[in-house]
Write an enzyme that holds these catalytic residues in place. Sequence first.
Site, mmCIF file in Angstrom:
data_model
loop_
_atom_site.group_PDB
_atom_site.id
_atom_site.type_symbol
_atom_site.label_atom_id
_atom_site.label_comp_id
_atom_site.label_asym_id
_atom_site.label_seq_id
_atom_site.Cartn_x
_atom_site.Cartn_y
_atom_site.Cartn_z
ATOM 1 N N HIS A 1 -19.108 -28.294 26.964
ATOM 2 C CA HIS A 1 -17.935 -28.694 26.167
ATOM 3 C C HIS A 1 -16.673 -28.037 26.724
ATOM 4 O O HIS A 1 -15.860 -28.701 27.342
ATOM 5 C CB HIS A 1 -18.109 -28.410 24.673
ATOM 6 C CG HIS A 1 -19.291 -29.076 24.066
ATOM 7 N ND1 HIS A 1 -19.467 -30.448 24.115
ATOM 8 C CD2 HIS A 1 -20.375 -28.569 23.410
ATOM 9 C CE1 HIS A 1 -20.602 -30.757 23.506
ATOM 10 N NE2 HIS A 1 -21.179 -29.642 23.093
ATOM 11 N N ASP B 1 -25.941 -35.160 25.132
ATOM 12 C CA ASP B 1 -25.869 -34.253 23.994
ATOM 13 C C ASP B 1 -26.630 -34.786 22.771
ATOM 14 O O ASP B 1 -27.847 -34.798 22.739
ATOM 15 C CB ASP B 1 -24.399 -33.966 23.689
ATOM 16 C CG ASP B 1 -24.195 -32.754 22.793
ATOM 17 O OD1 ASP B 1 -25.187 -32.140 22.374
ATOM 18 O OD2 ASP B 1 -23.036 -32.408 22.488
#
Length: 469
Positions: free
Chosen positions: A278, A329
């Site tokens: 991220h 993810d």
Amino acid sequence: MPSSFYYLPEMLLAEGRAHTGLGLLVNEVGLVDGLAAAESVPPGTKLIRLPGKALLPGLANVHSHTFQRLFRGRAEGRAVGGDTFWTWREQMYRAAAFVSPDDLYDVARATFLEMVCAGITVVGEFHYLHRDPKGQAYSDPNLLSDQVIAAARSVGLRICLLRTAYFRDGFEQAPHPGQRRFYETPEQYLRSLEELAAKHIGTENVSVGAAPHSIRAVPLEQLKEIAGAARSLWNMPLHMHISEQLGENAACQAEYGATPVTLIAEHGILSPKTTLVHAIHLTEEEFQAIAASGVTICSCPTTERNLGDGIFPADVAARMEIPVAFGTDSQAQIDILEDARQMEYHLRLRDQRRGILDAISGGSNESSIEGLLYHSASANGYAALGLAGGTLAPGEPADFFTVDLNDASILGLDAESLAAQAVFSLAKSAVRDVAVQGRLILENGRHTQAGEIRSRYRHVQKKYQEYSG
């Protein structure tokens, strides 16, 4: 048995360039020998014609939580008082509490099959389910890790099992009951990680990495211990979530007096073996520390937009030549090329102009926007998982996929536009064949186990619906 294989498509993308009139020569152990014209192929080579198809390097999915596929579309804006990342976590905890070892295997197989059908040839599975639903240890602490590895091997997908450390709910917080399947002591974690790595050191297409979940879940002293062991004892990749939410940065500042990247940079945790997942809410100085340390950032645009995390400043990373890879993810979507294009498109929405990354790269053939994004989707991902691959250069594993040149999404492309159309136009419906280590695991859109995998997944999904009400 042939000593080598020769895959002959209409065009192929290899070592960053599009080619016509050449095929891919693969040796008997599944490594690329190079590109060759048909007339120069050695005797005894098995010819595999791929008419009407283009061949491209396999895609790398660097950050995956397979079990989260179970509640896709079931956690979209239903929370009373508003939905955020933190309310979404409660949905995730429900799914984590539900899956038995057999369920986990079936969900992982279905998720991995979907990845294969999207041209993905390697996955980094960030795995943090370790205990039973009551939080008790299994007799084999790596039971659930092995279930996920077995699922990948069943489908034929290459996997790096990133065994995740999770010691607390958050900064200065007590354990959360929804995380009881995640928790181990630091000693248990390190022992189990070492045992898992030793068990699979000779398992084909399987590797293991360390994954301290985040600075909120792993206190600094334990994080330093894991990073040191991963680097000095096992030489394995180290992955962790970081700065996904502004709240995480503020809480880290309150506990340690520094934001997450600044903190771990000061304590020597950043290295070329490190991948930060991220990394959305960083300062310029934190990006500079990442660039100086050779760290990779794994961006997950389809999940980050689903959760409302924010826009990853990919232009800053590109300007500093920080390698970026991609992950699916939460499995909101499984499409690495969609992640690649959205990384650029999010910047266009932010700045209200086009070609943000192209302007940084200079728009040359060697560093064009499509070249940069495809490299992120393939080679950078392989490197982040500690693997060679992603360009189809000689000596790399022959991990690739083919696309149907008659698919509506790319109809009319030529060699010159192959990379650009793959990145910005290609739909998953175009994917026809997938090879890992030179062996086809998907042929003409068919996987030999697809029917059974889908049937078993539907059964688990039905049970989960009854469980979750």
